[in-house]
Motif scaffolding. Structure first.
Motif, PDB file in Angstrom:
ATOM      1  N   MET A 158      -5.013   1.456  -5.974  1.00  0.00           N
ATOM      2  CA  MET A 158      -4.789   1.041  -7.357  1.00  0.00           C
ATOM      3  C   MET A 158      -5.862   1.605  -8.274  1.00  0.00           C
ATOM      4  O   MET A 158      -5.587   2.002  -9.410  1.00  0.00           O
ATOM      5  CB  MET A 158      -4.743  -0.482  -7.440  1.00  0.00           C
ATOM      6  CG  MET A 158      -3.532  -1.101  -6.745  1.00  0.00           C
ATOM      7  SD  MET A 158      -3.583  -2.901  -6.707  1.00  0.00           S
ATOM      8  CE  MET A 158      -2.930  -3.291  -8.315  1.00  0.00           C
TER       9      MET A 158
ATOM     10  N   TYR B  69       4.012   1.472  -0.880  1.00  0.00           N
ATOM     11  CA  TYR B  69       4.795   1.525  -2.124  1.00  0.00           C
ATOM     12  C   TYR B  69       3.966   2.139  -3.252  1.00  0.00           C
ATOM     13  O   TYR B  69       4.450   2.990  -4.005  1.00  0.00           O
ATOM     14  CB  TYR B  69       5.243   0.116  -2.509  1.00  0.00           C
ATOM     15  CG  TYR B  69       5.780   0.022  -3.922  1.00  0.00           C
ATOM     16  CD1 TYR B  69       7.063   0.480  -4.228  1.00  0.00           C
ATOM     17  CD2 TYR B  69       4.988  -0.488  -4.954  1.00  0.00           C
ATOM     18  CE1 TYR B  69       7.555   0.415  -5.527  1.00  0.00           C
ATOM     19  CE2 TYR B  69       5.470  -0.563  -6.256  1.00  0.00           C
ATOM     20  CZ  TYR B  69       6.750  -0.106  -6.536  1.00  0.00           C
ATOM     21  OH  TYR B  69       7.220  -0.160  -7.816  1.00  0.00           O
ATOM     22  N   LEU B  70       2.703   1.731  -3.358  1.00  0.00           N
ATOM     23  CA  LEU B  70       1.849   2.238  -4.431  1.00  0.00           C
ATOM     24  C   LEU B  70       1.533   3.717  -4.264  1.00  0.00           C
ATOM     25  O   LEU B  70       1.536   4.473  -5.242  1.00  0.00           O
ATOM     26  CB  LEU B  70       0.545   1.435  -4.472  1.00  0.00           C
ATOM     27  CG  LEU B  70       0.662  -0.036  -4.899  1.00  0.00           C
ATOM     28  CD1 LEU B  70      -0.664  -0.756  -4.704  1.00  0.00           C
ATOM     29  CD2 LEU B  70       1.109  -0.143  -6.341  1.00  0.00           C
TER      30      LEU B  70
ATOM     31  N   TYR C 242      -5.830  -1.803 -13.004  1.00  0.00           N
ATOM     32  CA  TYR C 242      -4.538  -1.947 -12.308  1.00  0.00           C
ATOM     33  C   TYR C 242      -3.359  -1.889 -13.281  1.00  0.00           C
ATOM     34  O   TYR C 242      -2.402  -2.619 -13.146  1.00  0.00           O
ATOM     35  CB  TYR C 242      -4.466  -3.255 -11.518  1.00  0.00           C
ATOM     36  CG  TYR C 242      -5.574  -3.474 -10.542  1.00  0.00           C
ATOM     37  CD1 TYR C 242      -6.202  -2.405  -9.928  1.00  0.00           C
ATOM     38  CD2 TYR C 242      -6.023  -4.757 -10.253  1.00  0.00           C
ATOM     39  CE1 TYR C 242      -7.225  -2.617  -9.031  1.00  0.00           C
ATOM     40  CE2 TYR C 242      -7.041  -4.975  -9.346  1.00  0.00           C
ATOM     41  CZ  TYR C 242      -7.637  -3.899  -8.747  1.00  0.00           C
ATOM     42  OH  TYR C 242      -8.649  -4.100  -7.872  1.00  0.00           O
TER      43      TYR C 242
ATOM     44  N   TYR D 206       0.833  -1.210   0.000  1.00  0.00           N
ATOM     45  CA  TYR D 206       0.000   0.000   0.000  1.00  0.00           C
ATOM     46  C   TYR D 206       0.863   1.253   0.000  1.00  0.00           C
ATOM     47  O   TYR D 206       0.651   2.174  -0.809  1.00  0.00           O
ATOM     48  CB  TYR D 206      -0.916  -0.039   1.222  1.00  0.00           C
ATOM     49  CG  TYR D 206      -1.720   1.223   1.447  1.00  0.00           C
ATOM     50  CD1 TYR D 206      -2.704   1.610   0.543  1.00  0.00           C
ATOM     51  CD2 TYR D 206      -1.498   2.017   2.570  1.00  0.00           C
ATOM     52  CE1 TYR D 206      -3.452   2.762   0.756  1.00  0.00           C
ATOM     53  CE2 TYR D 206      -2.236   3.162   2.789  1.00  0.00           C
ATOM     54  CZ  TYR D 206      -3.216   3.530   1.879  1.00  0.00           C
ATOM     55  OH  TYR D 206      -3.952   4.674   2.088  1.00  0.00           O
TER      56      TYR D 206
ATOM     57  N   HIS E 236       4.724   4.212  -6.810  1.00  0.00           N
ATOM     58  CA  HIS E 236       4.264   3.681  -8.092  1.00  0.00           C
ATOM     59  C   HIS E 236       3.320   4.636  -8.820  1.00  0.00           C
ATOM     60  O   HIS E 236       3.446   4.842 -10.031  1.00  0.00           O
ATOM     61  CB  HIS E 236       3.574   2.337  -7.877  1.00  0.00           C
ATOM     62  CG  HIS E 236       3.215   1.638  -9.148  1.00  0.00           C
ATOM     63  ND1 HIS E 236       4.156   1.018  -9.944  1.00  0.00           N
ATOM     64  CD2 HIS E 236       2.025   1.472  -9.781  1.00  0.00           C
ATOM     65  CE1 HIS E 236       3.560   0.489 -11.001  1.00  0.00           C
ATOM     66  NE2 HIS E 236       2.262   0.750 -10.921  1.00  0.00           N
ATOM     67  N   TYR E 237       2.358   5.208  -8.086  1.00  0.00           N
ATOM     68  CA  TYR E 237       1.362   6.084  -8.703  1.00  0.00           C
ATOM     69  C   TYR E 237       1.654   7.547  -8.384  1.00  0.00           C
ATOM     70  O   TYR E 237       2.154   7.880  -7.300  1.00  0.00           O
ATOM     71  CB  TYR E 237      -0.050   5.734  -8.214  1.00  0.00           C
ATOM     72  CG  TYR E 237      -0.552   4.396  -8.692  1.00  0.00           C
ATOM     73  CD1 TYR E 237      -0.724   4.132 -10.046  1.00  0.00           C
ATOM     74  CD2 TYR E 237      -0.864   3.392  -7.775  1.00  0.00           C
ATOM     75  CE1 TYR E 237      -1.192   2.902 -10.484  1.00  0.00           C
ATOM     76  CE2 TYR E 237      -1.334   2.166  -8.206  1.00  0.00           C
ATOM     77  CZ  TYR E 237      -1.493   1.917  -9.559  1.00  0.00           C
ATOM     78  OH  TYR E 237      -1.939   0.704  -9.983  1.00  0.00           O
TER      79      TYR E 237
ATOM     80  N   ILE F 161      -5.309  -1.524  -0.614  1.00  0.00           N
ATOM     81  CA  ILE F 161      -4.508  -1.687  -1.836  1.00  0.00           C
ATOM     82  C   ILE F 161      -5.388  -1.530  -3.072  1.00  0.00           C
ATOM     83  O   ILE F 161      -5.013  -0.862  -4.047  1.00  0.00           O
ATOM     84  CB  ILE F 161      -3.814  -3.064  -1.835  1.00  0.00           C
ATOM     85  CG1 ILE F 161      -2.804  -3.134  -0.680  1.00  0.00           C
ATOM     86  CG2 ILE F 161      -3.116  -3.329  -3.164  1.00  0.00           C
ATOM     87  CD1 ILE F 161      -2.218  -4.514  -0.452  1.00  0.00           C
TER      88      ILE F 161
END
Length: 432
Positions: A274, A66-67, A431, A64, A71-72, A270
């Motif tokens: 996403m 990390y995203l 995703y 969670y 990532h986002y 999560i």
């Protein structure tokens, strides 16, 4: 819940004589304060498994964070709101950890305690374990969720009505769960309680009533989006009934009730982040953000409760928590517009319900406690013929200790959530 046997009061007053009860039923109520016997059983020591909770939190929340941070590319204002909510949730975690020992003394004073059936015949089976501590989690969660409105919602916000309606439903269900713990409501009545508690949210719901047709089925249906109208609202009401009762019947082991909700809540977080990162629709992002605003304090307070409820349990959560947890997850699924995905997250609970259906419907005799058979000499559990996922797993894998069996079931829950992500990607292409 089936992990414990509630105790009866040691003494009664002259104003109220004890009625004949099943030996496994709830605490006998008294009209005035009861006096405790000098030879009453000892109380389970209150121990918080802080190191275990820290490791579990890092394992479940690492994807969670990390995203959301790497990532986002999340909008700055939205990320700020999520972080403010996370800080308040962290405060809620520490407040819950501090209040649980205090609340435990009060519920013991009112004889709301039970004995762990899975330790019967051992010294642990004679310890009094405080009951219904889910009420602490429910109260702290509601306080955090209400305070967060000051930082994020204005009086003219379009989401204010639905947000408060969601909190009203959760509060209503927490109250009904505590009533069930105190009065021991028959299980047939329990089926109706979530329907009543979900009414505030269903009446205030102003979101869409459509579903996205999976890509492989579009050529056969001829539509990408199908509007179900009032049928969708009926489905949401049934979802609330299923979530609350499915958490309640998939129980019986120290830490299982809270553990499964912690895993599902982590998967919901999560999923939400996403979805936010994969869409450009502001309203769609806001729906999933509001789901996060409710799930973060729910997860934080549940982890605090799990620190006391993990094996060996220092407290029992009671129907108060299972009802509160089920309704909260149903509410965030409805408010975040992913109730179909939520049902897939509940795959182990669906399997447990299907296994339980013959006994719940009366086709097969259903005992009050459908627990495995405990051997006090070896400390291992053996599966019985009762239709629960706990017993089915034991019949499949063989005899296990209570702690290892709970871990196996929670790993199964985590695998089901991971398969849900893969299935949703295959069916809808999200995703990316």
């Amino acid at each position: 819940m089936a992990a414990r046997k509630r105790a009866q009061t040691a003494t009664t007053t002259e104003q109220e004589k004890p009625k004949s009860q099943d030996p496994t039923t709830a605490t006998t109520k008294t009209a005035t304060t009861t006096t405790t016997s000098s030879n009453e059983p000892p109380t389970a020591p209150l121990k918080s498994k802080t190191s275990f909770i820290l490791k579990l939190s890092l394992l479940l929340l690492a994807p969670y964070f990390y995203l959301i941070f790497h990532h986002y590319n999340i909008d700055r204002d939205l990320k700020k709101s999520i972080l403010i909510n996370a800080v308040l949730s962290l405060v809620g975690f520490f407040v819950t950890v501090k209040i649980i020992p205090v609340a435990s003394r009060y519920v013991l004073r009112r004889n709301l305690f039970g004995y762990d059936i899975n330790k019967k015949g051992t010294p642990g089976g004679t310890l009094r374990v405080p009951e219904s501590l889910g009420i602490v989690v429910g109260i702290v969660f509601l306080v955090v969720a209400i305070l967060f409105q000051y930082f994020n919602l204005t009086s003219d916000s379009n989401w204010l009505v639905e947000y408060n309606a969601a909190l009203a439903s959760i509060c209503f269900m927490t109250l009904l769960g505590f009533v069930d713990d105190v009065l021991d409501v028959p299980w047939r009545v329990k089926l109706l309680l979530p329907s009543v508690a979900a009414l505030p949210l269903l009446m205030a719901y102003a979101g869409h009533t459509t579903i996205i047709i999976p890509k492989p089925l579009i050529p056969y249906v001829g539509l990408e989006i199908l509007d179900l109208g009032w049928i969708y609202k009926l489905y949401m009401g049934l979802l609330a009934v299923f979530c609350t009762n499915s958490i309640n019947i998939h129980a019986g082991l120290n830490g299982l009730e809270v553990g499964q909700t912690v895993v599902i809540a982590s998967a919901i977080l999560i999923h939400n982040i996403m979805q936010i990162g994969a869409t450009t629709d502001p309203e769609y992002k806001q729906a999933h953000a509001f789901s996060i605003y409710l799930v973060q304090p729910f997860l934080a307070t549940s982890l605090a409760l799990l620190s006391f409820n993990w094996y060996p349990s220092s407290v029992f959560v009671g129907d108060t928590y299972t009802y509160f947890a089920g309704m909260t997850m149903a509410v965030v699924g409805i408010l975040g517009h992913f109730s179909e995905t939520l049902l897939v997250f509940f795959a182990p609970q669906v399997l447990n319900f299907l296994l339980s259906l013959p006994q719940l419907s009366g086709l097969v005799p259903c005992p009050r406690h459908r627990l495995p058979r405990f051997d006090p000499k070896t400390g291992l559990l053996t599966g019985t013929n009762d239709g629960t996922l706990v017993n089915f797993t034991l019949r499949l894998l063989g005899r296990k200790s209570e702690k290892s069996l709970c871990i196996v079931l929670l790993v199964f829950q985590a695998i089901a959530c991971c398969l849900c992500f893969a299935l949703r990607y295959f069916l809808t292409g999200w995703y990316k």
